[in-house]
Design an enzyme around this catalytic site. Sequence first.
Site, PDB file in Angstrom:
ATOM      1  N   LYS A  59      -8.148  -2.003  11.160  1.00  0.00           N
ATOM      2  CA  LYS A  59      -8.812  -2.779   9.599  1.00  0.00           C
ATOM      3  C   LYS A  59      -8.304  -3.953   9.654  1.00  0.00           C
ATOM      4  CE  LYS A  59      -5.674  -0.709   6.308  1.00  0.00           C
ATOM      5  NZ  LYS A  59      -4.888   0.485   5.683  1.00  0.00           N
TER       6      LYS A  59
ATOM      7  N   ASP B 102      -4.914  10.076   6.852  1.00  0.00           N
ATOM      8  CA  ASP B 102      -4.362   8.804   7.169  1.00  0.00           C
ATOM      9  C   ASP B 102      -2.736   9.290   5.901  1.00  0.00           C
ATOM     10  OD1 ASP B 102      -3.984   5.620   6.954  1.00  0.00           O
ATOM     11  OD2 ASP B 102      -5.111   4.946   5.856  1.00  0.00           O
TER      12      ASP B 102
ATOM     13  N   HIS C 280       5.492   5.121   4.941  1.00  0.00           N
ATOM     14  CA  HIS C 280       5.073   4.633   5.333  1.00  0.00           C
ATOM     15  C   HIS C 280       6.018   3.809   6.755  1.00  0.00           C
ATOM     16  CE1 HIS C 280       1.862   2.540   5.855  1.00  0.00           C
ATOM     17  NE2 HIS C 280       2.556   0.954   5.715  1.00  0.00           N
TER      18      HIS C 280
ATOM     19  N   ARG D  55       5.378  -0.355   1.323  1.00  0.00           N
ATOM     20  CA  ARG D  55       4.588  -1.217   2.530  1.00  0.00           C
ATOM     21  C   ARG D  55       4.983  -2.494   1.571  1.00  0.00           C
ATOM     22  NH1 ARG D  55      -1.015   1.708  -0.260  1.00  0.00           N
ATOM     23  NH2 ARG D  55       0.515   2.590  -2.361  1.00  0.00           N
ATOM     24  N   GLN D  56       5.967  -2.246   0.952  1.00  0.00           N
ATOM     25  CA  GLN D  56       6.017  -3.387   0.544  1.00  0.00           C
ATOM     26  C   GLN D  56       7.211  -3.752   1.236  1.00  0.00           C
ATOM     27  OE1 GLN D  56       6.148  -4.846  -3.818  1.00  0.00           O
ATOM     28  NE2 GLN D  56       4.727  -3.124  -3.901  1.00  0.00           N
TER      29      GLN D  56
ATOM     30  N   ASP E  79      14.179   3.974 -28.571  1.00  0.00           N
ATOM     31  CA  ASP E  79      13.942   3.178 -28.155  1.00  0.00           C
ATOM     32  C   ASP E  79      13.546   3.235 -26.689  1.00  0.00           C
ATOM     33  OD1 ASP E  79      16.024   3.761 -26.279  1.00  0.00           O
ATOM     34  OD2 ASP E  79      16.734   2.256 -27.056  1.00  0.00           O
ATOM     35  N   GLY E  80      12.365   4.191 -25.565  1.00  0.00           N
ATOM     36  CA  GLY E  80      12.817   4.210 -24.589  1.00  0.00           C
ATOM     37  C   GLY E  80      13.571   4.280 -23.229  1.00  0.00           C
ATOM     38  N   GLU E  81      14.632   4.420 -23.707  1.00  0.00           N
ATOM     39  CA  GLU E  81      15.826   5.114 -23.108  1.00  0.00           C
ATOM     40  C   GLU E  81      16.061   6.095 -22.576  1.00  0.00           C
ATOM     41  OE1 GLU E  81      19.230   3.433 -24.583  1.00  0.00           O
ATOM     42  OE2 GLU E  81      19.002   1.359 -24.101  1.00  0.00           O
TER      43      GLU E  81
ATOM     44  N   ARG F  42      -7.699  -6.366   5.931  1.00  0.00           N
ATOM     45  CA  ARG F  42      -7.033  -6.147   5.244  1.00  0.00           C
ATOM     46  C   ARG F  42      -7.514  -7.227   3.959  1.00  0.00           C
ATOM     47  NH1 ARG F  42      -5.843  -2.932   0.945  1.00  0.00           N
ATOM     48  NH2 ARG F  42      -5.240  -0.932   2.803  1.00  0.00           N
TER      49      ARG F  42
HETATM   50  C1  R5P Z   1      -1.925   0.938   4.972  1.00  0.00           C
HETATM   51  O1  R5P Z   1      -1.849   1.024   5.813  1.00  0.00           O
HETATM   52  C2  R5P Z   1      -1.976   2.766   4.666  1.00  0.00           C
HETATM   53  O2  R5P Z   1      -1.388   3.537   5.714  1.00  0.00           O
HETATM   54  C3  R5P Z   1      -2.912   3.037   4.186  1.00  0.00           C
HETATM   55  O3  R5P Z   1      -4.613   3.238   4.554  1.00  0.00           O
HETATM   56  C4  R5P Z   1      -3.265   2.617   2.470  1.00  0.00           C
HETATM   57  O4  R5P Z   1      -1.473   2.240   2.131  1.00  0.00           O
HETATM   58  C5  R5P Z   1      -3.827   3.212   1.938  1.00  0.00           C
HETATM   59  O5  R5P Z   1      -4.456   2.291   0.579  1.00  0.00           O
HETATM   60  P1  R5P Z   1      -5.696   2.360  -0.579  1.00  0.00           P
HETATM   61  O6  R5P Z   1      -6.179   2.696  -0.229  1.00  0.00           O
HETATM   62  O7  R5P Z   1      -5.215   1.120  -1.157  1.00  0.00           O
HETATM   63  O8  R5P Z   1      -6.948   0.985   0.664  1.00  0.00           O
END
Ligand code: R5P
Length: 292
Positions: A192, A219, A126, A93-94, A34-36, A194
Amino acid sequence: MIIFPLTNGAKIAQGIAKASDFRLGKIAISRFPDGELHLDFEDDIHGRKVVLVQTMHPNPNESIIELVFAARTAKELGATKVIGVVPYLAYMRQDKRFHAGECVSNHIMASLLNASLDKIITVDPHLHRVHNLADLFHIERKKLSANNAIAAYIRSKFPEANSVVVGPDIESSQWAKTIADSIGFRSAIFLKERLSSRKVRINVTTELEWKGKSVIIVDDIISSGHTMIEAVREIRKRRPKAVHAICVHAIFAEGAFEKIRKAGAKTIVSTDCIEHTSNAIELEPLIAKELY
Ligand code: R5P
C-alpha cells in the site's frame, strides 16, 4: 473486582461480566452545563480492584479524559488496583513526526494513561513504527489479539480449498498471514502507498488464480475505508467469486461502511472492540480471561 462501563464501554463491559464471575458496577457520567465532565462511582470501591471499560471510539478525546478522570478518582477512593480495558486504543497511528512541528500523539496519550491506570488491556493495538506496548507503557500491560477469533470465524464461513486471505499492506501480515497460516488457508499480502489520510494506492504483488475464489481481506482498522475500498476494487478486477472484508476495529468514518459495500464487498464484519452493526466476532470471553 468490579467492572465499570464508561461511555463507550457499555456493551463490552456487559459481555465481560457475563463471561466472568465479576459483577458490573455503576458509575454515573454526566456533564455540567458548561460541558465539563462529572463522574460519580455509585458502588463502594474502597479496597476493591476496579476495571474500567472504555473503547476509544467514537470521540477519542472525550473517551481518554473520561478514562483518566475515572481511574484517578478510583485511586482516590481507595481502589487497590485500577485496570483499564481499552479494546481500541486510539492515537496509535500517530507514531512519527511526519512534518516539523507535528504532534506525535501516541506517547502523549500513553503518558496520560501511565499516570492514571495500574494496568492496561488492549486488543491488537496499531504497532507500526513502535513495535512493543512496553515502549509506550511502563504500567502493567497486555496486548490481546483477535487473530484466533477471526480465524475461527473464517473457518466456519469459508471453504479452505476455494478461499484466499488477503492483507492489504505489509503491516496487515501480522493478522492476515498469521490467521491464514493458523487454519491452513492460502494468503497474499499486498503493498500500500498512502498518498494522504484519505487516498491510498494498492499494488497487488502476488498474482494467484483469483477467478472463482472467495477472497477475505483482513485488516486491523477500517477508518476512512480507503485501504479496504482500493483492495476490494483491485481484487474484483481479477474476477473472484466474492470479496469479503474483516477488521478488528470498526471505525468506519465518513460513511466508510457503505463505500466499501458499494466497492463490491459481499460481507463486511468486525470484532466487537468498537460497537458497530458489522460486529460478528465476540472478544469478551478473551478479555474476561485476562482479568483472572
Ligand atoms: C494502517 O496501516 C492500518 O493497518 C489500516 O490499514 C489503516 O488504518 C486503514 O485506514 P483507512 O481505512 O483510513 O484506509
